[in-house]
Design a protein around this motif. Structure first.
Motif, PDB file in Angstrom:
ATOM      1  N   ARG A   1       0.828  -1.199   0.000  1.00  0.00           N
ATOM      2  CA  ARG A   1       0.000   0.000   0.000  1.00  0.00           C
ATOM      3  C   ARG A   1       0.859   1.243   0.000  1.00  0.00           C
ATOM      4  NH1 ARG A   1      -4.204   0.926   4.550  1.00  0.00           N
ATOM      5  NH2 ARG A   1      -3.274  -0.810   5.671  1.00  0.00           N
ATOM      6  N   VAL A   2       0.447   2.269  -0.734  1.00  0.00           N
ATOM      7  CA  VAL A   2       1.077   3.583  -0.584  1.00  0.00           C
ATOM      8  C   VAL A   2       0.170   4.403   0.313  1.00  0.00           C
ATOM      9  CG1 VAL A   2       2.232   3.432  -2.805  1.00  0.00           C
ATOM     10  CG2 VAL A   2       0.036   4.609  -2.664  1.00  0.00           C
ATOM     11  N   ARG A   3       0.789   5.156   1.221  1.00  0.00           N
ATOM     12  CA  ARG A   3       0.009   5.883   2.234  1.00  0.00           C
ATOM     13  C   ARG A   3       0.157   7.393   2.146  1.00  0.00           C
ATOM     14  NH1 ARG A   3       1.872   1.310   4.117  1.00  0.00           N
ATOM     15  NH2 ARG A   3       0.475  -0.139   5.188  1.00  0.00           N
ATOM     16  N   PHE A   4       1.045   7.852   1.277  1.00  0.00           N
ATOM     17  CA  PHE A   4       1.112   9.303   1.021  1.00  0.00           C
ATOM     18  C   PHE A   4       1.769   9.529  -0.338  1.00  0.00           C
ATOM     19  CE2 PHE A   4       5.446  11.246   1.827  1.00  0.00           C
ATOM     20  CZ  PHE A   4       6.150  10.096   2.110  1.00  0.00           C
TER      21      PHE A   4
ATOM     22  N   ASP B   1      -7.107  16.447   0.806  1.00  0.00           N
ATOM     23  CA  ASP B   1      -7.324  15.019   0.543  1.00  0.00           C
ATOM     24  C   ASP B   1      -5.997  14.305   0.266  1.00  0.00           C
ATOM     25  OD1 ASP B   1     -10.066  15.249   0.884  1.00  0.00           O
ATOM     26  OD2 ASP B   1     -10.379  15.822  -1.204  1.00  0.00           O
ATOM     27  N   GLY B   2      -5.000  14.649   1.036  1.00  0.00           N
ATOM     28  CA  GLY B   2      -3.710  13.984   0.925  1.00  0.00           C
ATOM     29  C   GLY B   2      -2.820  14.485  -0.204  1.00  0.00           C
ATOM     30  N   LEU B   3      -3.316  15.417  -1.005  1.00  0.00           N
ATOM     31  CA  LEU B   3      -2.492  15.970  -2.086  1.00  0.00           C
ATOM     32  C   LEU B   3      -1.837  17.267  -1.609  1.00  0.00           C
ATOM     33  CD1 LEU B   3      -4.893  15.425  -5.135  1.00  0.00           C
ATOM     34  CD2 LEU B   3      -2.953  14.010  -4.443  1.00  0.00           C
ATOM     35  N   VAL B   4      -0.589  17.473  -2.026  1.00  0.00           N
ATOM     36  CA  VAL B   4       0.121  18.694  -1.648  1.00  0.00           C
ATOM     37  C   VAL B   4      -0.174  19.763  -2.702  1.00  0.00           C
ATOM     38  CG1 VAL B   4       2.384  19.733  -1.258  1.00  0.00           C
ATOM     39  CG2 VAL B   4       1.940  17.384  -0.490  1.00  0.00           C
ATOM     40  N   LEU B   5      -0.796  20.844  -2.281  1.00  0.00           N
ATOM     41  CA  LEU B   5      -1.145  21.896  -3.245  1.00  0.00           C
ATOM     42  C   LEU B   5      -0.067  22.970  -3.338  1.00  0.00           C
ATOM     43  CD1 LEU B   5      -4.981  22.357  -2.580  1.00  0.00           C
ATOM     44  CD2 LEU B   5      -3.780  20.650  -3.954  1.00  0.00           C
ATOM     45  N   THR B   6       0.970  22.853  -2.516  1.00  0.00           N
ATOM     46  CA  THR B   6       2.039  23.864  -2.511  1.00  0.00           C
ATOM     47  C   THR B   6       3.393  23.181  -2.678  1.00  0.00           C
ATOM     48  OG1 THR B   6       1.995  23.691  -0.094  1.00  0.00           O
ATOM     49  CG2 THR B   6       0.778  25.527  -1.072  1.00  0.00           C
ATOM     50  N   PRO B   7       3.613  22.505  -3.817  1.00  0.00           N
ATOM     51  CA  PRO B   7       4.837  21.701  -3.941  1.00  0.00           C
ATOM     52  C   PRO B   7       6.039  22.440  -4.546  1.00  0.00           C
ATOM     53  CG  PRO B   7       3.370  21.186  -5.750  1.00  0.00           C
ATOM     54  CD  PRO B   7       2.709  22.295  -4.957  1.00  0.00           C
ATOM     55  N   HIS B   8       5.947  23.750  -4.698  1.00  0.00           N
ATOM     56  CA  HIS B   8       7.061  24.522  -5.265  1.00  0.00           C
ATOM     57  C   HIS B   8       7.297  25.765  -4.410  1.00  0.00           C
ATOM     58  CE1 HIS B   8       7.379  22.299  -9.056  1.00  0.00           C
ATOM     59  NE2 HIS B   8       6.065  22.273  -9.099  1.00  0.00           N
TER      60      HIS B   8
ATOM     61  N   THR C   1      -2.547   9.752   9.348  1.00  0.00           N
ATOM     62  CA  THR C   1      -3.425  10.196   8.253  1.00  0.00           C
ATOM     63  C   THR C   1      -2.716   9.877   6.931  1.00  0.00           C
ATOM     64  OG1 THR C   1      -2.435  12.387   8.049  1.00  0.00           O
ATOM     65  CG2 THR C   1      -4.264  12.156   9.633  1.00  0.00           C
ATOM     66  N   ASN C   2      -3.318  10.250   5.822  1.00  0.00           N
ATOM     67  CA  ASN C   2      -2.643  10.070   4.526  1.00  0.00           C
ATOM     68  C   ASN C   2      -1.908  11.334   4.086  1.00  0.00           C
ATOM     69  OD1 ASN C   2      -5.276   7.938   3.779  1.00  0.00           O
ATOM     70  ND2 ASN C   2      -3.148   7.278   3.653  1.00  0.00           N
ATOM     71  N   ASN C   3      -1.554  12.181   5.038  1.00  0.00           N
ATOM     72  CA  ASN C   3      -0.747  13.356   4.707  1.00  0.00           C
ATOM     73  C   ASN C   3       0.741  13.005   4.701  1.00  0.00           C
ATOM     74  OD1 ASN C   3      -2.843  15.183   4.338  1.00  0.00           O
ATOM     75  ND2 ASN C   3      -3.061  15.505   6.556  1.00  0.00           N
TER      76      ASN C   3
ATOM     77  N   VAL D   1      -9.283   8.036   1.329  1.00  0.00           N
ATOM     78  CA  VAL D   1      -8.198   8.860   1.887  1.00  0.00           C
ATOM     79  C   VAL D   1      -8.596   9.374   3.271  1.00  0.00           C
ATOM     80  CG1 VAL D   1      -6.898  11.001   1.552  1.00  0.00           C
ATOM     81  CG2 VAL D   1      -7.416   9.523  -0.403  1.00  0.00           C
ATOM     82  N   VAL D   2      -7.645   9.307   4.188  1.00  0.00           N
ATOM     83  CA  VAL D   2      -7.838   9.861   5.538  1.00  0.00           C
ATOM     84  C   VAL D   2      -7.146  11.221   5.552  1.00  0.00           C
ATOM     85  CG1 VAL D   2      -7.412   9.496   7.988  1.00  0.00           C
ATOM     86  CG2 VAL D   2      -7.797   7.525   6.486  1.00  0.00           C
ATOM     87  N   PRO D   3      -7.919  12.321   5.442  1.00  0.00           N
ATOM     88  CA  PRO D   3      -7.301  13.623   5.193  1.00  0.00           C
ATOM     89  C   PRO D   3      -6.830  14.357   6.438  1.00  0.00           C
ATOM     90  CG  PRO D   3      -9.683  13.831   5.060  1.00  0.00           C
ATOM     91  CD  PRO D   3      -9.391  12.378   5.365  1.00  0.00           C
TER      92      PRO D   3
END
Lengths: 732, 163
Positions: free
Chosen positions: A96-99, A648-655, A346-348, A131-133
């Motif tokens: 499983r991938v968790r993040f 929802d576990g996605l990084v919106l600030t990756p830069h 969590t999935n962060n 997803v566990v946010p």
């Protein structure tokens, strides 16, 4: 001649200013291969199948590493709960991938371009999982279980019961309640993760990388590769910043594996975006607090519930939680305390070490409570703090007495006086901020204090090794100090040099430091973290130097070589009531902030910061000032503009274009560093650790200043302009 | 690769370089990977950090935001080309002396920006120095020591010292 206390310039800075010092990403070797990582880029999924066929046929590809290639597919600094590589197969945990930053494959090729082309051709079949946010969702009934060993997703719960809070609150004339939340923080050390691995002349797997604790990385690589520790060598060349963000493994294990598989040197450099999704963050936390005091300002009871978002893997979450727990009521002596602290999977992106290690979060809540309590009592906030500050012998929330050398009251007074607090017959009095002509700009002055442990806590067998060699005939010509401690940019090696010179009574120029290589140093120095390096390595070096000096006087043989292991007093873990001796010493700090708020745009400008930091003994005052100024800037970033957004576990600030960190335009107009020197009875020549402390009280001092300016409390960080305006509107 | 590339002739740290480069090659990668001048750093992919700042014809420029082909006909100076032999420039020496270096990863870029500033204005005040630094991020937060270092250079220069 005194080596300690003088602001000698750094030897390593010469190479850095002429561009001659290599960082790990600058290294190369003949015959070197290049590796790139395939990240999962989804927060929660099961890997059903992996097809490498097409990728493997790309010209130049030498091998593609997957979960099946990892001899022992687990790692983790405190809890080995993270797969090195995730992939399909019998190992359910690793399937499983968790993040988003879980790794699925590593492509090794003759060129970066070939590796990237092949990576794009790897086919992974995923089954998306719910997803566990956040921690609230994680604790709901029926939430997906992220780690089988923790069916409720709670990695750890600490429970502290000191005295009787029911009786305590019954004595209170005033009770203040508050809820607080603080965001995560990205380290954004300027050098993204990079490393080079090869088989060295003794057949060891050598990894040159940017880390914080060479011997721990060696152990984790050896564990995953099923090798004896001594078959692995870790070297730290110059390190481009760390701040806790390099405590966890990044490229080390997979690079070692790649070098072992191919027999050739292999290099990997992460992009900034990979760095931001790939390594841990500061813990986002939420707090619910109640604090009670008598009318004359005596704290009688406090209750705190705190929840930290651990993210997908444990990293150092259990240790951070311990710190957050014992600092959850601030640096005060309170007879009745109840604390429940939770860290929740969590999935962060995992949370972990970052300058302050739980202390900034807890002090934001605790010091905000103090500022509100002062307002509720009609008492000056400095006056209230001085009435309740921890002193020698005060009982901590863990019911152990404070270690000797507590200087909290002294530091508070120094800081308050420096920014203009006055002692009057009625007690301390806050200065009024001069208001600008523009009515939409409001200024205020705020205050906060903090304490923070130095060194590892809660029963960890804290230790540090050093060797000192003295060369010469009658006189000492030259001294070699071997100590593994990493210089992550803070200047630790110059401090080592100055401490050795002081112990031996020689000029610092005669001391050479051999460091950050597990093959050339006597043993672990521990991590460059927990404000411990000067304290721990300083004591080890001093011990070795004194031993060597005695040999130099008594023996004929030259050179003389002495090795010493420093062990501070033992600490103990918390029991089910939170009873323990958590730490052997602490540092103490107070900060006053003068800030200006634009009530029309929500912008916050910091005009002045006064930081009084008890460093015990300033080994190199200019380096101490540099740590204070740098910590204040990072804290200001965390409190104001740094907004690490996950949805929802996605990084919106990756830069760095979306995750903003302070530039010179954002920093305070002025920072006054007050170096307080109350010797630490256990410190080398009295020195305490200090590099985290100036970070800690900044945020609550800033929000106190904003309250002074506007009458509004700001209880949630970061203070982005939008949040500032919303808060002003709500409380208007 | 070279035969399909764009022919370029440029001066790097005083030496002429004649070669051909792929049209997509960034100047920073050309300097680091082709010429081995790793003093110039990469800290992001988006032009924010300024670690890759160099001097092109004496003017500071982010080498991650330029193609190698665009350097054709220009004089490029990286941190390796600043010092005269083994002697540090006054600015480098001031960075060293004033502790304007912690981890040092931003240092080459900051040196380029501040060199450009001092060429335009040999005696900048603190506010002017801060304005010129805003394209360079330092996560260690040495900004104030950089101001002190640049002021030291200004004060030690002939005729300098007034703020």
């Amino acid at each position: 001649m005194r080596a300690i206390g003088s602001s000698l310039p750094r030897g390593d800075a010469v190479g850095k200013v002429v561009g001659a010092t290599p960082y790990s990403g600058d290294l190369s070797m003949p015959g070197m291969l290049h590796a790139v990582t395939l990240f999962a880029r989804r927060p929660h999924a099961r890997i059903l199948a992996l097809d490498l066929g097409e990728a493997g046929r790309v010209p130049g590809v030498v091998c593609i590493l997957t979960a099946a290639d990892v001899p022992h597919n687990r790692f983790g600094l405190n809890v080995p709960d993270q797969p090195v590589l995730c992939g399909p197969g019998d190992d359910e945990h690793a399937s499983r991938v968790r993040f988003v930053g879980d790794k699925v494959a590593v492509v090794v090729a003759e060129t970066v371009e070939a590796a990237e082309r092949a990576r794009a051709l790897i086919r992974v079949e995923y089954e998306a999982l719910p997803v566990v946010p956040n921690p609230v969702a994680a604790r709901q009934t029926g939430a997906p279980v992220l780690h089988a060993a923790h069916p409720d997703n709670v990695l750890l719960h600490y429970r502290v019961r000191k005295g009787d809070t029911l009786a305590g609150f019954a004595q209170a004339d005033v009770v203040v309640e508050g809820e607080y939340s603080v965001g995560g923080q990205e380290h954004a050390f300027l050098q993204p993760e990079a490393g080079l691995a090869w088989l060295d002349e003794e057949g060891r797997v050598a990894v040159a990388c940017a880390g914080q604790w060479a011997h721990e990385e060696q152990e984790q690589i050896a564990h995953a590769l099923r090798l004896p520790d001594e078959r692995v060598r870790v070297i730290h060349p110059a390190i481009g910043g760390a701040f806790g963000g390099r405590e966890d493994i990044s490229v080390q294990i997979v690079l070692a594996l790649a070098a072992q598989k191919t027999g050739r040197p292999v290099k990997m450099v992460w992009t900034r975006e990979e760095s931001i999704i790939g390594h841990h963050k500061r813990h986002p936390m939420t707090y619910r607090c109640r604090t009670g005091a008598t009318r004359d300002g005596r704290l009688v009871a406090a209750e705190v519930e705190l929840v930290s978002d651990c993210g997908a893997y444990a990293s150092t979450s259990t240790k951070v939680l311990g710190n957050a727990t014992i600092m959850a009521v601030g640096p005060y002596d309170i007879p009745h305390v109840s604390i429940d602290a939770y860290t929740v999977y969590t999935n962060n992106v995992p949370s972990g070490a970052f300058r302050g290690f739980g202390a900034p979060q807890s002090h934001f809540a605790a010091e905000s409570q103090m500022n509100k309590l002062a307002a509720a009592l009609g008492m000056d906030p400095v006056e209230l703090r001085l009435k309740n500050a921890l002193r020698d012998g005060s009982l901590q929330v863990t019911q152990a007495p404070m270690p000797a050398g507590v200087s909290m009251d002294h530091v508070i007074e120094q800081c308050a006086e420096s920014i203009g607090w006055r002692r009057t017959a009625q007690g301390w009095q806050r200065p009024a901020a001069a208001q600008p002509d523009s009515p939409w700009l409001r200024r205020g002055i705020g205050f906060a204090a903090a304490f923070k442990n130095i060194g590892f806590s809660f029963g960890y067998r804290e230790h540090c090794w050093a060797t000192v060699e003295i060369h010469g005939g009658g006189d000492i010509d030259r001294v070699v100090v071997r100590c593994a401690g990493s210089d992550v940019g803070q200047g630790a090696h110059l401090a080592f040099q100055q401490i050795a010179a002081e112990a031996l009574g020689i000029e610092a120029e005669k001391v050479e430091i051999v460091s950050a290589d597990t093959a050339t140093t006597p043993g672990s120095s521990g991590s460059a973290s927990a404000s411990r390096m000067t304290f721990m390595a300083g004591n080890a070096i001093r011990g070795a130097a004194e031993k060597a000096l005695a040999m130099w006087r008594d023996e004929e043989d030259r050179p003389v070589i002495a090795t010493y292991e420093f062990n501070p007093p033992a600490t103990t873990p918390m029991d089910d009531m939170g009873r323990s001796t958590p730490n052997f010493t602490y540092g103490y700090v107070a900060e006053a902030v003068e800030a200006e708020i634009d009530t029309e745009t929500g912008e916050v400008r910091v005009r002045r910061v006064v930081c009084a930091d008890d460093v015990g003994r300033a080994v190199n005052p200019q380096q101490v000032t540099g740590q204070i100024e740098g910590a204040v800037v990072q804290a200001q970033g965390w409190a104001t503009i740094e907004n690490f957004v996950q949805r929802d576990g996605l990084v919106l600030t990756p830069h760095l274009s979306t995750y903003l960190i302070p530039t010179v335009r954002d920093i305070p107009d002025r920072v006054d560093s007050i170096i307080v020197e109350v010797p630490d009875p256990l410190g080398p020549f009295g020195a305490r650790g200090m590099a985290e402390m100036p970070f800690i009280p900044f945020a609550p001092a800033l929000t106190a200043a904003l309250h002074d300016a506007t009458g509004v409390w700001f209880d949630h960080l970061p203070l982005t302009p939008v949040r500032v305006l919303e808060t002003l509107d709500e409380q208007a | 690769m070279a035969e399909q590339g764009v022919p370029v002739t440029l001066t790097v740290n005083g030496r002429e370089v004649r070669t051909s480069v792929p049209p997509y090659l960034l100047l920073v990668d050309f300097l680091r990977d082709t010429l081995g001048l790793t003093g110039t750093k990469v800290g992001c992919e988006t032009g924010q950090c300024g670690a890759c700042t160099i001097l092109v014809d004496g003017i500071s420029a982010k080498s991650c935001a330029m193609l190698a082909a665009q350097a054709d006909g220009h004089q490029v100076t990286t941190v390796e080309g600043m010092a005269q032999g083994s002697a540090m420039t006054p600015l480098q020496a001031a960075f060293w002396d004033k502790h304007a270096v912690q981890c040092g990863y931003c240092t080459p870029g900051l040196l380029a920006s501040m060199t450009d500033l001092l060429q335009r204005n040999p005696d900048p005040n603190a506010a002017e120095i801060r304005r010129w630094m805003d394209g360079n991020i330092c996560r260690c937060g040495v900004y104030q020591n950089v101001v002190r270092a640049v002021r030291q250079v200004a004060e030690q220069a002939p005729g300098g010292g007034g703020e």
